[in-house]
Design a protein around this motif. Sequence first.
Motif, PDB file in Angstrom:
ATOM      1  N   GLY A  44       0.613  -1.279  -0.184  1.00  0.00           N
ATOM      2  CA  GLY A  44       0.194   0.020  -0.158  1.00  0.00           C
ATOM      3  C   GLY A  44       1.104   1.347   0.217  1.00  0.00           C
ATOM      4  N   SER A  52       1.820  -0.199 -10.053  1.00  0.00           N
ATOM      5  CA  SER A  52       1.959  -1.657  -9.968  1.00  0.00           C
ATOM      6  C   SER A  52       2.765  -3.068 -10.191  1.00  0.00           C
ATOM      7  N   PHE A  83      -2.109  -7.793  -4.123  1.00  0.00           N
ATOM      8  CA  PHE A  83      -3.418  -6.812  -4.795  1.00  0.00           C
ATOM      9  C   PHE A  83      -4.662  -7.153  -4.147  1.00  0.00           C
ATOM     10  N   LEU A  86      -5.017  -6.644  -1.048  1.00  0.00           N
ATOM     11  CA  LEU A  86      -4.604  -5.559  -0.185  1.00  0.00           C
ATOM     12  C   LEU A  86      -6.469  -5.313  -1.082  1.00  0.00           C
ATOM     13  N   ILE A  87      -6.788  -4.733  -2.508  1.00  0.00           N
ATOM     14  CA  ILE A  87      -7.733  -4.475  -3.073  1.00  0.00           C
ATOM     15  C   ILE A  87      -8.931  -4.436  -2.408  1.00  0.00           C
ATOM     16  N   ALA A  90      -9.532  -2.747   0.546  1.00  0.00           N
ATOM     17  CA  ALA A  90     -10.449  -1.497   1.017  1.00  0.00           C
ATOM     18  C   ALA A  90     -12.509  -1.669   0.625  1.00  0.00           C
ATOM     19  N   GLN A 126      -7.346   5.315   3.863  1.00  0.00           N
ATOM     20  CA  GLN A 126      -6.792   4.168   2.941  1.00  0.00           C
ATOM     21  C   GLN A 126      -5.610   5.278   2.709  1.00  0.00           C
ATOM     22  N   VAL A 129      -3.315   3.181  -0.557  1.00  0.00           N
ATOM     23  CA  VAL A 129      -4.097   2.631  -1.719  1.00  0.00           C
ATOM     24  C   VAL A 129      -5.153   2.851  -2.448  1.00  0.00           C
TER      25      VAL A 129
END
Length: 225
Positions: A44, A52, A83, A86-87, A90, A126, A129
Amino acid sequence: MGLWHNQTMKNDTLSDNNPRQRGRPRIAGSALIARQTPVLLAAGRLLATRQSSEISVELLLQETGTSRPTFYRWFPQGLEQVFETLIAKANADLVIRLVSEVAKCEQAEARIRAGVRAYFDWGLEQGSVVTGIYREGFTTGSIAQRYRQQSINVAIGLIEQQAQALGLPHIPLRVIETLVNWVETAGAVVFRHYPVSREEVDQQCEMTTHMFLAMLRSAATTFKS
């Protein structure tokens, strides 16, 4: 390939020389989450300054002090899993915020205000991110785009309900989607830049809320029964 897609990197894919140590017990549940967290936080942070596609396993190892075998033990699918996790996290946080804050209000207009506020608070907290999502998250078929669309769909459903509660049942769904996408665009203007201050976010949130309500009323006049 677009952002967040599987990245083909010579040193980052699992090969016949699999770095994972066979025979070690698998980690799952809260124990796995605790071990994954430093890597996710590092990924992040890196999104604040680079694409990325520029983030490699080696870079994450340097950032966290994690060994390659350990990294693949926690993330068997490599960067794609980093990823994705992570996404997804979020996105889940945004959906929970939206639904929770809207549910606290009794009046439809107050719910709309609370939903917009929840979105901007989410973006601020966030941090990098969201910067990464809005820098690259419009690539069709990407992980970020897929989760972003899920959040948009939730917001469309919430706004559709509140429009009916406001006595505006004839606004077409595509118009509501346009309004929701406009709110997201207003957020992206701020969150593409990292770091962003609370004052900047509050200003954008206030302006966005007023314009959203005005556009919703305008749409009601345009699409009468």
